[in-house]
Design a protein around this motif. Structure first.
Motif, short mmCIF file in Angstrom:
data_model
loop_
_atom_site.label_atom_id
_atom_site.label_comp_id
_atom_site.label_asym_id
_atom_site.label_seq_id
_atom_site.Cartn_x
_atom_site.Cartn_y
_atom_site.Cartn_z
N SER A 53 -9.49 106.13 22.56
CA SER A 53 -9.79 106.37 23.98
C SER A 53 -9.36 105.19 24.84
O SER A 53 -8.83 105.37 25.94
CB SER A 53 -11.29 106.60 24.18
OG SER A 53 -11.70 107.77 23.54
N LEU A 54 -9.58 103.99 24.34
CA LEU A 54 -9.23 102.78 25.08
C LEU A 54 -7.74 102.72 25.40
O LEU A 54 -7.36 102.40 26.53
CB LEU A 54 -9.64 101.53 24.30
CG LEU A 54 -9.35 100.20 24.96
CD1 LEU A 54 -10.29 99.99 26.15
CD2 LEU A 54 -9.51 99.07 23.97
N GLN A 56 -5.70 105.10 25.77
CA GLN A 56 -5.27 106.19 26.64
C GLN A 56 -5.66 105.96 28.10
O GLN A 56 -5.18 106.64 28.98
CB GLN A 56 -5.88 107.52 26.16
CG GLN A 56 -5.42 107.95 24.78
CD GLN A 56 -3.95 108.28 24.72
OE1 GLN A 56 -3.35 108.69 25.69
NE2 GLN A 56 -3.35 108.08 23.56
N THR A 57 -6.54 104.99 28.35
CA THR A 57 -7.00 104.73 29.72
C THR A 57 -5.99 103.87 30.47
O THR A 57 -5.11 103.26 29.88
CB THR A 57 -8.36 104.00 29.73
OG1 THR A 57 -8.21 102.72 29.10
CG2 THR A 57 -9.43 104.81 29.02
N THR A 58 -6.17 103.81 31.77
CA THR A 58 -5.33 102.93 32.58
C THR A 58 -5.73 101.48 32.26
O THR A 58 -6.80 101.22 31.72
CB THR A 58 -5.54 103.17 34.09
OG1 THR A 58 -6.87 102.80 34.43
CG2 THR A 58 -5.26 104.61 34.46
N ASP A 59 -4.86 100.56 32.62
CA ASP A 59 -5.15 99.15 32.36
C ASP A 59 -6.43 98.71 33.06
O ASP A 59 -7.25 98.02 32.49
CB ASP A 59 -3.98 98.27 32.82
CG ASP A 59 -2.76 98.43 31.92
OD1 ASP A 59 -2.87 99.08 30.85
OD2 ASP A 59 -1.71 97.89 32.27
N GLU A 61 -9.01 100.55 34.00
CA GLU A 61 -10.18 101.15 33.35
C GLU A 61 -10.51 100.45 32.04
O GLU A 61 -11.68 100.22 31.73
CB GLU A 61 -9.95 102.64 33.08
CG GLU A 61 -9.89 103.50 34.31
CD GLU A 61 -9.45 104.93 34.02
OE1 GLU A 61 -9.83 105.82 34.79
OE2 GLU A 61 -8.71 105.15 33.04
N ALA A 62 -9.48 100.10 31.28
CA ALA A 62 -9.69 99.43 30.00
C ALA A 62 -10.36 98.08 30.21
O ALA A 62 -11.32 97.73 29.50
CB ALA A 62 -8.36 99.26 29.26
N TYR A 65 -14.00 98.50 31.34
CA TYR A 65 -14.83 98.92 30.20
C TYR A 65 -15.13 97.75 29.27
O TYR A 65 -16.27 97.50 28.91
CB TYR A 65 -14.13 100.05 29.44
CG TYR A 65 -14.83 100.40 28.16
CD1 TYR A 65 -16.03 101.11 28.18
CD2 TYR A 65 -14.33 100.00 26.93
CE1 TYR A 65 -16.70 101.43 27.02
CE2 TYR A 65 -14.98 100.31 25.76
CZ TYR A 65 -16.16 101.03 25.80
OH TYR A 65 -16.82 101.32 24.65
N LYS A 105 -1.85 97.62 25.46
CA LYS A 105 -3.22 97.16 25.68
C LYS A 105 -3.38 95.72 25.17
O LYS A 105 -4.09 94.92 25.78
CB LYS A 105 -4.25 98.08 25.02
CG LYS A 105 -4.38 99.42 25.71
CD LYS A 105 -4.76 99.29 27.17
CE LYS A 105 -4.97 100.63 27.81
NZ LYS A 105 -4.09 100.96 28.89
#
Length: 136
Positions: A53-54, A56-59, A61-62, A65, A105
């Motif tokens: 999931s991490l 797949q998120t935008t930078d 959002e990552a 989080y 990431k």
């Protein structure tokens, strides 16, 4: 003041726990896609950190989080970036798209650490340059 000290102590203990978990994971042992999947399951179970999931998120959002996790200090972020980079290397042959996401990431984390850390690290800068070259 006493309550603040207690919270800081709890955050430091959480950071130590995260480092212990990262250091205990067998990141050098996996060679197959199944071993990478087992590893990501271990992270999810031990740290409630879902790598799939991490990545797949935008930078943004990552980062939001990860920075919300108590104890996720710069040292733990760098350990996580190292893990992501190694995972990308291990799954490169079979999962080119996943490998690229993992590397992106990892690069994001290294750059964030370089921007926010008060110390300069040649090793980290070399990792940033090699990932930028790989992803370009």
């Amino acid at each position: 003041m006493e309550k603040r000290d207690l919270v800081l102590r709890m955050i430091q203990q959480t950071a130590q726990l995260l480092r212990a978990v990262f250091n205990s994971l067998p990141i050098d042992d996996f060679e197959t896609e199944q071993q990478v999947q087992d590893f990501t399951s271990s992270l999810k179970d031990n740290l409630l950190l879902n790598i799939d999931s991490l990545i797949q998120t935008t930078d943004e959002e990552a980062l939001v989080y990860l920075l919300r996790i108590d104890g996720m200090d710069l040292e733990n972020l760098e350990s996580l970036a190292d893990i992501l980079k190694l995972m990308a290397l291990k799954c490169k042959g079979d999962l080119n798209e996943k490998s690229a996401l993992l590397n992106r990431k990892a690069l994001l984390l290294y750059k964030h650490i370089a921007d926010t850390s008060k110390t300069y690290d040649w090793g980290r800068e070399n990792k940033i340059m090699s990932l930028q070259k790989l992803l370009s």
